[in-house]
Design an enzyme around this catalytic site. Structure first.
Site, mmCIF file in Angstrom:
data_model
loop_
_atom_site.group_PDB
_atom_site.id
_atom_site.type_symbol
_atom_site.label_atom_id
_atom_site.label_comp_id
_atom_site.label_asym_id
_atom_site.label_seq_id
_atom_site.Cartn_x
_atom_site.Cartn_y
_atom_site.Cartn_z
ATOM 1 N N SER A 21 22.796 19.326 8.759
ATOM 2 C CA SER A 21 22.384 20.618 9.387
ATOM 3 C C SER A 21 23.239 20.926 10.282
ATOM 4 O O SER A 21 24.238 20.225 10.808
ATOM 5 C CB SER A 21 21.023 20.458 9.798
ATOM 6 O OG SER A 21 20.015 19.635 8.866
HETATM 7 N N1 SAH Z 1 18.758 15.400 8.024
HETATM 8 C C1 SAH Z 1 19.837 15.384 7.522
HETATM 9 C C2 SAH Z 1 19.935 16.916 6.873
HETATM 10 C C3 SAH Z 1 19.325 16.323 5.324
HETATM 11 S S1 SAH Z 1 19.576 17.645 4.168
HETATM 12 C C4 SAH Z 1 21.222 15.213 8.623
HETATM 13 O O1 SAH Z 1 20.918 15.000 9.649
HETATM 14 O O2 SAH Z 1 22.181 14.868 7.649
HETATM 15 C C5 SAH Z 1 18.000 17.499 3.489
HETATM 16 C C6 SAH Z 1 17.746 15.924 2.755
HETATM 17 O O3 SAH Z 1 16.664 15.678 2.172
HETATM 18 C C7 SAH Z 1 18.780 15.865 1.381
HETATM 19 O O4 SAH Z 1 19.507 14.614 1.824
HETATM 20 C C8 SAH Z 1 17.603 15.379 0.477
HETATM 21 O O5 SAH Z 1 18.178 14.587 -0.590
HETATM 22 C C9 SAH Z 1 16.602 14.956 0.859
HETATM 23 N N2 SAH Z 1 15.386 15.088 0.449
HETATM 24 C C10 SAH Z 1 14.728 16.364 -0.480
HETATM 25 N N3 SAH Z 1 13.644 16.011 -0.627
HETATM 26 C C11 SAH Z 1 13.418 14.644 -0.227
HETATM 27 C C12 SAH Z 1 11.841 13.991 -0.343
HETATM 28 N N4 SAH Z 1 10.863 14.179 -1.136
HETATM 29 N N5 SAH Z 1 12.127 12.548 0.173
HETATM 30 C C13 SAH Z 1 13.148 12.213 0.838
HETATM 31 N N6 SAH Z 1 14.108 12.875 0.935
HETATM 32 C C14 SAH Z 1 14.491 14.189 0.518
#
Ligand code: SAH
Length: 213
Positions: A61
């Site tokens: 992000s």
């Molecule tokens: N917090 C992260 C940004 C993540 S982007 C950082 O600091 O880099 C969002 C993430 O959520 C992705 O990696 C995606 O695979 C994950 N995601 C989406 N749906 C999900 C679910 N149901 N359970 C766990 N992870 C999920």
């Protein structure tokens, strides 16, 4: 490694977007975003205030959004925090500086493995990284003082609301994944939930089930 100039620009971008909580600013000064952006095409953009691609088609992000979400979460040193969407691990690393313990769940195994290795290397020992579908939460560790969802849901997932303790706060982007979403702060009170809309954001979707890699 961050240079002094990169660091100054990075911190300035946070402040100018409204990240003012000194504890959040200190945590974000301590955690080097460059460690979470893989060597390659985008590594020279690590300190720019923009989201960047990571493995498995996901994103790390935008720093100012990470700062504002962390600030809205108002984490205390005794708090047990649940993060859904580990991704690069950057948000979890920042939370680890503010909370007692962080549980973070990711549906892509590869991202889980890479984040685990990184937390180990950076000596961040109060983070538990789990492979699973985070939309179900983590009932065996509930209730949580704070919950942060870093992928967009159409509504705040019911199991996560149920796993928030009374007085607890959840921050979650809500809306269709291909449109602008709203970042919502949910506070659990004695008689229900209070909702505050914070800002417009854009996150990858919260998906059900596990990722293919
Ligand atoms: N917090 C992260 C940004 C993540 S982007 C950082 O600091 O880099 C969002 C993430 O959520 C992705 O990696 C995606 O695979 C994950 N995601 C989406 N749906 C999900 C679910 N149901 N359970 C766990 N992870 C999920």
């Amino acid at each position: 490694m961050t240079t002094a100039e990169n660091q100054m620009r990075f911190m300035f971008a946070l402040r100018s977007h409204g990240v003012t909580d000194p504890r959040v600013l200190t945590a974000m000064e301590q955690i080097d975003r460059g460690e979470f952006v893989k060597e390659g095409l985008f590594s020279d953009r690590s300190y720019d205030d923009m989201p960047l691609p990571i493995a498995c088609g996901q994103t790390i992000s935008q720093p100012s959004v990470v700062g504002l979400m962390t600030q809205a979460l108002n984490v205390g040193p005794r708090d047990k925090v649940l993060e859904i969407g580990t991704g690069s691990g950057y948000q979890a690393a920042i939370l680890s500086q503010l909370a007692r313990r962080v549980y973070t769940i990711e549906r892509h195994k590869r991202l889980v493995q890479e984040a685990k290795e990184l937390f180990q290397r950076l000596d961040l020992h109060n983070i538990t990284t789990l492979h699973g579908d985070g939309s179900r939460g983590l009932p065996e560790q509930a209730p949580f003082d704070r919950i942060i969802v870093t992928a967009a849901a159409e509504d705040p997932p019911g199991p996560l609301l149920a796993q928030l303790r009374e007085g607890g706060i959840m921050v979650v982007p809500v809306g269709q994944s291909d449109a602008v979403q709203s970042l919502i702060k949910v506070t659990r009170t004695a008689d229900g939930f209070e909702y505050d809309e914070l800002l417009a954001v854009r996150f990858v979707p919260l998906l059900e089930g596990l990722g293919r890699d």
